[in-house]
Design an enzyme around this catalytic site. Structure first.
Site, PDB file in Angstrom:
ATOM      1  N   GLY A   1     -98.177  22.557  36.987  1.00 53.10           N
ATOM      2  CA  GLY A   1     -99.573  22.982  37.025  1.00 53.10           C
ATOM      3  C   GLY A   1     -99.934  24.140  36.114  1.00 53.10           C
ATOM      4  O   GLY A   1    -101.080  24.301  35.717  1.00 53.10           O
TER       5      GLY A   1
ATOM      6  N   ASP B   1    -100.171  28.301  39.011  1.00 52.06           N
ATOM      7  CA  ASP B   1    -101.568  27.898  38.866  1.00 52.06           C
ATOM      8  C   ASP B   1    -102.377  28.304  40.093  1.00 52.06           C
ATOM      9  O   ASP B   1    -103.498  28.784  39.982  1.00 52.06           O
ATOM     10  CB  ASP B   1    -101.685  26.381  38.611  1.00 52.06           C
ATOM     11  CG  ASP B   1    -100.892  25.539  39.610  1.00 52.06           C
ATOM     12  OD1 ASP B   1    -100.201  26.106  40.490  1.00 52.06           O
ATOM     13  OD2 ASP B   1    -100.962  24.298  39.517  1.00 52.06           O
TER      14      ASP B   1
ATOM     15  N   ASP C   1    -101.616  28.392  47.645  1.00 50.04           N
ATOM     16  CA  ASP C   1    -102.330  27.699  48.713  1.00 50.04           C
ATOM     17  C   ASP C   1    -101.746  28.167  50.052  1.00 50.04           C
ATOM     18  O   ASP C   1    -102.138  29.201  50.589  1.00 50.04           O
ATOM     19  CB  ASP C   1    -102.162  26.202  48.449  1.00 50.04           C
ATOM     20  CG  ASP C   1    -102.875  25.314  49.444  1.00 50.04           C
ATOM     21  OD1 ASP C   1    -103.961  25.669  49.888  1.00 50.04           O
ATOM     22  OD2 ASP C   1    -102.331  24.239  49.766  1.00 50.04           O
TER      23      ASP C   1
ATOM     24  N   LYS D   1    -106.036  30.790  47.301  1.00 48.99           N
ATOM     25  CA  LYS D   1    -106.860  30.406  48.465  1.00 48.99           C
ATOM     26  C   LYS D   1    -106.360  31.210  49.661  1.00 48.99           C
ATOM     27  O   LYS D   1    -105.524  30.730  50.431  1.00 48.99           O
ATOM     28  CB  LYS D   1    -106.638  28.920  48.799  1.00 48.99           C
ATOM     29  CG  LYS D   1    -107.025  27.916  47.754  1.00 48.99           C
ATOM     30  CD  LYS D   1    -106.729  26.498  48.316  1.00 48.99           C
ATOM     31  CE  LYS D   1    -106.765  25.434  47.267  1.00 48.99           C
ATOM     32  NZ  LYS D   1    -106.262  24.118  47.764  1.00 48.99           N
TER      33      LYS D   1
ATOM     34  N   PHE E   1    -109.946  21.710  47.708  1.00 46.32           N
ATOM     35  CA  PHE E   1    -108.976  21.111  46.798  1.00 46.32           C
ATOM     36  C   PHE E   1    -109.586  21.057  45.399  1.00 46.32           C
ATOM     37  O   PHE E   1    -110.711  20.587  45.224  1.00 46.32           O
ATOM     38  CB  PHE E   1    -108.571  19.712  47.265  1.00 46.32           C
ATOM     39  CG  PHE E   1    -107.393  19.194  46.499  1.00 46.32           C
ATOM     40  CD1 PHE E   1    -106.103  19.567  46.853  1.00 46.32           C
ATOM     41  CD2 PHE E   1    -107.577  18.366  45.406  1.00 46.32           C
ATOM     42  CE1 PHE E   1    -105.009  19.119  46.121  1.00 46.32           C
ATOM     43  CE2 PHE E   1    -106.485  17.911  44.678  1.00 46.32           C
ATOM     44  CZ  PHE E   1    -105.210  18.286  45.037  1.00 46.32           C
TER      45      PHE E   1
ATOM     46  N   ARG F   1    -105.083  16.621  35.145  1.00 44.50           N
ATOM     47  CA  ARG F   1    -104.620  17.896  34.576  1.00 44.50           C
ATOM     48  C   ARG F   1    -105.309  18.241  33.261  1.00 44.50           C
ATOM     49  O   ARG F   1    -105.335  19.391  32.850  1.00 44.50           O
ATOM     50  CB  ARG F   1    -103.105  17.840  34.293  1.00 44.50           C
ATOM     51  CG  ARG F   1    -102.236  17.679  35.527  1.00 44.50           C
ATOM     52  CD  ARG F   1    -100.780  17.908  35.143  1.00 44.50           C
ATOM     53  NE  ARG F   1     -99.844  17.447  36.149  1.00 44.50           N
ATOM     54  CZ  ARG F   1     -99.451  18.159  37.213  1.00 44.50           C
ATOM     55  NH1 ARG F   1     -99.935  19.359  37.407  1.00 44.50           N
ATOM     56  NH2 ARG F   1     -98.582  17.662  38.070  1.00 44.50           N
TER      57      ARG F   1
HETATM   58  P1  IMP Z   1     -98.325  26.304  48.269  1.00 46.84           P
HETATM   59  O1  IMP Z   1     -96.826  26.228  48.361  1.00 46.84           O
HETATM   60  O2  IMP Z   1     -98.987  25.627  49.439  1.00 46.84           O
HETATM   61  O3  IMP Z   1     -98.847  27.708  48.044  1.00 46.84           O
HETATM   62  O4  IMP Z   1     -98.775  25.382  47.076  1.00 46.84           O
HETATM   63  C1  IMP Z   1     -98.495  25.660  45.793  1.00 46.84           C
HETATM   64  C2  IMP Z   1     -98.635  24.458  44.894  1.00 46.84           C
HETATM   65  O5  IMP Z   1     -99.399  23.387  45.460  1.00 46.84           O
HETATM   66  C3  IMP Z   1     -99.413  24.884  43.686  1.00 46.84           C
HETATM   67  O6  IMP Z   1     -98.580  25.454  42.728  1.00 46.84           O
HETATM   68  C4  IMP Z   1    -100.035  23.587  43.243  1.00 46.84           C
HETATM   69  O7  IMP Z   1     -99.131  22.886  42.418  1.00 46.84           O
HETATM   70  C5  IMP Z   1    -100.264  22.816  44.520  1.00 46.84           C
HETATM   71  N1  IMP Z   1    -101.667  22.975  44.975  1.00 46.84           N
HETATM   72  C6  IMP Z   1    -102.129  23.761  45.971  1.00 46.84           C
HETATM   73  N2  IMP Z   1    -103.458  23.671  46.120  1.00 46.84           N
HETATM   74  C7  IMP Z   1    -103.868  22.795  45.170  1.00 46.84           C
HETATM   75  C8  IMP Z   1    -105.169  22.297  44.779  1.00 46.84           C
HETATM   76  O8  IMP Z   1    -106.233  22.635  45.330  1.00 46.84           O
HETATM   77  N3  IMP Z   1    -105.166  21.414  43.741  1.00 46.84           N
HETATM   78  C9  IMP Z   1    -104.041  21.013  43.096  1.00 46.84           C
HETATM   79  N4  IMP Z   1    -102.815  21.470  43.413  1.00 46.84           N
HETATM   80  C10 IMP Z   1    -102.725  22.349  44.449  1.00 46.84           C
HETATM   81 MG    MG Z   2     -97.895  24.442  41.011  1.00 43.04          MG
END
Ligand code: IMP
Ligand code: MG
Length: 182
Positions: free
Chosen positions: A48, A103, A106, A135, A156, A169
């Site tokens: 990403g 990127d 979340d 987020k 999202f 992307r």
């Molecule tokens: P986390 O481990 O839940 O913090 O997620 C991290 C990864 O999930 C990010 O590096 C993204 O690759 C993917 N991700 C999280 N939210 C989104 C979104 O809204 N769109 C696309 N990819 C996301």
């Molecule tokens: Mg990522």
């Protein structure tokens, strides 16, 4: 309203190319000040981050090195919470200034685990985290980046490197899931 179709979903414009490039340039200027003379190693989390880190690097005036790792915990629009490292790092981080770049944060699962592992393996590394998007309301583990491009609500998003099931992307702007209620 500008909408795009990615896979089976419609998305609407959320952050324009102009908004993003102004913020990326501002982040690079902050890093140019904070890391003057330190030759930091940027570690990008693929896939990403590829567009963000390329644009960021164009505005760096300091010496800096670049490495990448490939992690994934996401399927579709859900974080699986299970972290897989698909591509490793061939750099020695001992006594280095390190900036982990993602990127989007979340749930916080990916980066909290990755950064903790990195710090355990390299106790002398000075690790900071930079993310284009965050987020805060989606966190499942407490984790904050040191540098954040934009804080966004729990929606999202795709584009500017971010995908929905590996698609979307390539868009130079960032789009959020389309909702009729707005
Ligand atoms: P986390 O481990 O839940 O913090 O997620 C991290 C990864 O999930 C990010 O590096 C993204 O690759 C993917 N991700 C999280 N939210 C989104 C979104 O809204 N769109 C696309 N990819 C996301
Ligand atoms: Mg990522």
């Amino acid at each position: 309203m500008t909408t795009i179709q990615v896979g089976d979903q419609t998305f609407q414009l959320y952050l324009s190319e102009t908004d993003i490039s102004a913020r990326v340039k501002a982040l690079a200027e902050i890093l140019n000040t904070d890391y003057q003379g330190k030759n930091p190693l940027f570690i990008g989390i693929l896939n990403g981050v590829f567009m963000f880190i390329a644009d960021l690097f164009k505005h760096l005036t300091i010496d800096a090195e670049l490495g990448f790792v490939r992690l994934s915990s996401y399927q579709g629009m859900q974080s699986s919470g299970d972290l897989h490292q698909k591509m490793g790092l061939d750099k020695d981080l001992a006594n280095r200034d390190v900036i982990v770049v993602d990127d989007i944060i979340d749930t916080g699962n990916t980066l909290s685990k990755f950064v903790a592992d990195l710090q355990r393996n390299y106790p002398t590394a000075r690790i900071k985290v930079l993310t284009l998007l965050s987020k805060p309301s989606a966190r499942k583990v407490a984790f904050e980046a040191d540098y954040v491009g934009f804080e966004i609500p729990n929606v999202f998003v795709v584009g500017y490197g971010l995908d929905y099931d590996e698609c979307g992307r390539q868009w130079p702007a960032i789009y959020q899931l389309y909702s009729n209620s707005e």
